[in-house]
Every structure is written in structure tokens, then in C-alpha cells.
Enzyme design. Sequence first.
Site, mmCIF file in Angstrom:
data_model
loop_
_atom_site.group_PDB
_atom_site.id
_atom_site.type_symbol
_atom_site.label_atom_id
_atom_site.label_comp_id
_atom_site.label_asym_id
_atom_site.label_seq_id
_atom_site.Cartn_x
_atom_site.Cartn_y
_atom_site.Cartn_z
ATOM 1 N N ASP A 84 -1.416 40.449 55.156
ATOM 2 C CA ASP A 84 -0.267 39.723 55.719
ATOM 3 C C ASP A 84 -0.745 38.776 56.822
ATOM 4 O OD1 ASP A 84 2.348 39.027 56.343
ATOM 5 O OD2 ASP A 84 2.791 40.901 57.404
ATOM 6 N N ARG A 129 10.639 25.051 52.008
ATOM 7 C CA ARG A 129 10.133 25.899 53.101
ATOM 8 C C ARG A 129 9.236 27.023 52.592
ATOM 9 N NH1 ARG A 129 14.905 28.509 55.199
ATOM 10 N NH2 ARG A 129 13.417 29.559 56.551
ATOM 11 N N LYS A 130 9.086 27.140 51.308
ATOM 12 C CA LYS A 130 8.342 28.267 50.731
ATOM 13 C C LYS A 130 6.850 27.937 50.643
ATOM 14 C CE LYS A 130 11.022 28.285 47.104
ATOM 15 N NZ LYS A 130 11.681 28.659 45.832
HETATM 16 C C1 LIG Z 1 1.093 29.935 61.599
HETATM 17 C C2 LIG Z 1 1.570 31.215 62.104
HETATM 18 C C3 LIG Z 1 0.674 32.379 61.759
HETATM 19 C C4 LIG Z 1 1.497 33.606 61.608
HETATM 20 C C5 LIG Z 1 0.752 34.819 61.142
HETATM 21 C C6 LIG Z 1 1.701 35.965 61.091
HETATM 22 C C7 LIG Z 1 1.256 37.095 60.228
HETATM 23 C C8 LIG Z 1 2.311 38.176 60.188
HETATM 24 C C9 LIG Z 1 3.580 37.650 59.567
HETATM 25 C C10 LIG Z 1 4.663 38.677 59.569
HETATM 26 O O1 LIG Z 1 4.420 39.836 59.325
HETATM 27 S S1 LIG Z 1 6.267 38.114 59.886
HETATM 28 C C11 LIG Z 1 7.196 39.648 59.945
HETATM 29 C C12 LIG Z 1 7.738 40.080 58.625
HETATM 30 N N1 LIG Z 1 8.735 39.170 58.091
HETATM 31 C C13 LIG Z 1 9.971 39.068 58.623
HETATM 32 O O2 LIG Z 1 10.323 39.674 59.605
HETATM 33 C C14 LIG Z 1 10.911 38.133 57.936
HETATM 34 C C15 LIG Z 1 12.285 38.764 57.771
HETATM 35 N N2 LIG Z 1 13.091 37.959 56.832
HETATM 36 C C16 LIG Z 1 13.745 36.847 57.264
HETATM 37 O O3 LIG Z 1 13.806 36.545 58.443
HETATM 38 C C17 LIG Z 1 14.374 36.001 56.206
HETATM 39 O O4 LIG Z 1 14.640 36.759 55.039
HETATM 40 C C18 LIG Z 1 13.469 34.791 55.814
HETATM 41 C C19 LIG Z 1 13.217 33.895 57.043
HETATM 42 C C20 LIG Z 1 12.133 35.233 55.199
HETATM 43 C C21 LIG Z 1 14.201 33.960 54.757
HETATM 44 O O5 LIG Z 1 15.514 33.713 55.191
HETATM 45 P P1 LIG Z 1 16.087 32.233 55.293
HETATM 46 O O6 LIG Z 1 17.586 32.368 55.511
HETATM 47 O O7 LIG Z 1 15.322 31.419 56.259
HETATM 48 O O8 LIG Z 1 15.774 31.644 53.850
HETATM 49 P P2 LIG Z 1 16.761 31.392 52.640
HETATM 50 O O9 LIG Z 1 17.490 32.622 52.257
HETATM 51 O O10 LIG Z 1 17.553 30.144 52.963
HETATM 52 O O11 LIG Z 1 15.711 31.086 51.468
HETATM 53 C C22 LIG Z 1 14.907 29.926 51.502
HETATM 54 C C23 LIG Z 1 14.136 29.921 50.205
HETATM 55 O O12 LIG Z 1 13.212 31.031 50.207
HETATM 56 C C24 LIG Z 1 13.474 31.926 49.127
HETATM 57 N N3 LIG Z 1 13.245 33.282 49.618
HETATM 58 C C25 LIG Z 1 13.617 33.772 50.809
HETATM 59 N N4 LIG Z 1 13.212 35.062 50.954
HETATM 60 C C26 LIG Z 1 12.565 35.366 49.793
HETATM 61 C C27 LIG Z 1 11.921 36.525 49.316
HETATM 62 N N5 LIG Z 1 11.834 37.634 50.052
HETATM 63 N N6 LIG Z 1 11.363 36.502 48.095
HETATM 64 C C28 LIG Z 1 11.423 35.371 47.342
HETATM 65 N N7 LIG Z 1 12.018 34.226 47.748
HETATM 66 C C29 LIG Z 1 12.584 34.234 48.959
HETATM 67 C C30 LIG Z 1 14.932 31.654 48.763
HETATM 68 O O13 LIG Z 1 15.194 32.018 47.423
HETATM 69 C C31 LIG Z 1 15.020 30.149 48.979
HETATM 70 O O14 LIG Z 1 14.397 29.492 47.880
HETATM 71 P P3 LIG Z 1 14.831 28.034 47.421
HETATM 72 O O15 LIG Z 1 14.352 27.052 48.457
HETATM 73 O O16 LIG Z 1 14.154 27.847 46.104
HETATM 74 O O17 LIG Z 1 16.349 28.072 47.295
#
Ligand SMILES: CCCCCCCCCC(=O)SCCNC(=O)CCNC(=O)[C@H](O)C(C)(C)COP(=O)(O)OP(=O)(O)OC[C@H]1O[C@@H](n2cnc3c(N)ncnc32)[C@H](O)[C@@H]1OP(=O)(O)O
Length: 186
Positions: A84, A129-130
Amino acid sequence: MSSTWTLPDDLTVPEPVEFFPAAGEKLPQHWSKCFGCGDDQPAGMAMSFRAGNGLEVTGRLEVAKKYQGGPGVIHGGILSTAFDEAQGMACMALGSPVVTGHLEIDFARPIPLGSVLEFRARIDGVVRRKVYTSAEAVIVEGPTADPDTVVGTSRGLFLTITSEHFAKTKEFVDGEPTSPFGTSSV
Ligand SMILES: CCCCCCCCCC(=O)SCCNC(=O)CCNC(=O)[C@H](O)C(C)(C)COP(=O)(O)OP(=O)(O)OC[C@H]1O[C@@H](n2cnc3c(N)ncnc32)[C@H](O)[C@@H]1OP(=O)(O)O
């Protein structure tokens, strides 16, 4: 086991942002309190990263005894965390903060405690954004070291976010950030 992961047809491959480090240079931390890479996180995994060619990064993890899952081997959750982190760090080439939306791991070989793992992670492409990413891990030091044998693979979908994403959890932040990117890069 083979992955069910497929890349979309409308994938585009971006150029790294201008300020992304050159190949071989160390990447900055995204957040000094991060469990995966923070140097101000005593309980963390202290992973370090360097830029690779193009959209690739390499990461390093020392498999400490405290990461034990089964007898003598790394816990699967720790390996997942490392992937991750590595794939998230590859997203730094976009110059935008990201969070993980989806991550899937194949655990290919046992990884003994005391190993040093190298992760090779990259952005495969983006759609809106993906951010589609992938990575492999090999053991580069330790009793079963072999840089040509992949011990784990990962595919992950990251979503670019704005600083508003973390505004909701700001009151729960543990300590002051010391990383160049502060709290907002993640
Ligand atoms: C450069 C920085 C370096 C960073 C390194 C960090 C490493 C560690 C990273 C982590 O561990 S982060 C912590 C774990 N993740 C989270 O806490 C995220 C929790 N989930 C969320 O906040 C939201 O679900 C998320 C921001 C991921 C998506 O919500 P949104 O409301 O912004 O997105 P939306 O529902 O509008 O979906 C945008 C697109 O993404 C797709 N999508 C969103 N979540 C998905 C999913 N889980 N699986 C597949 N597709 C997904 C969705 O279908 C859609 O596709 P389309 O553009 O084709 O319409």
C-alpha cells in the site's frame, strides 16, 4: 493465484511532475507520522523510497521480528501495508495526494523474518481521479535472498484527493507533522 485485475481501455499514462525526484534519488516522506514510512513514528515500519525510471519507485523494508505472522515469517497484513505504501508513493509522480481505494495482494512465497524486501511499484495509468498501480516484492538480503524471485505482487487503485479530504479528521491528528509535505500530501 492469478489476479482478476484488469486495466480499463481508456487508461492514459501521464508524465511525472517536474518536481518528482530523478531516478535513484530519495523520495520525500509524504507524512512523518505515517505508520509505513514516517521517521517520526516509533511504532512504524520505517520504509524508505527512491525514484525509479519514469513512473516507478523502489522501496525498502527490513522485516523485523515484531512483524511475525506464522512461525518465522512476515504477517500478511504487514506485507499488504508495505505494498500500500509503495504503490501510494509511486503516485507521488502525479504531484497530487492520493488515498487507497482498492488493493489486492498475491502472497507468492514465504518471507522469513530478518529479510530485507525491495518493492518495485509504479503507476500503470490514470482515468480521471483513478490511479492504477502495480508492484512486486523481492528479497534482496537475508537467508532466502534472490532478487530474481518475486515473493509477492500487488495491484491497487488509488484516488486523487484534495486537502479537504483530511479536513474531516484533522482533530484526530497525533502530533505535529515534520515532513515537507505536511498533512496534506496525505
Ligand atoms: C502522494 C502521496 C503518497 C501517499 C502514500 C500513502 C500510502 C498509504 C495510503 C493509504 O493507506 S490511504 C488510507 C486508506 N484509504 C482510505 O482511507 C480511503 C477511504 N475511502 C474514501 O475516502 C473514498 O471511498 C475514496 C476517496 C477512495 C473514494 O471516494 P470518492 O467519493 O472520492 O470517489 P467516488 O465515489 O466519486 O469515485 C470516483 C471514481 O473512483 C471509483 N472508485 C472509488 N472507490 C473505488 C473502489 N474502492 N474500487 C473501485 N473503484 C472505486 C468510482 O467508481 C469512480 O469511478 P468513475 O470515475 O469511473 O466514475
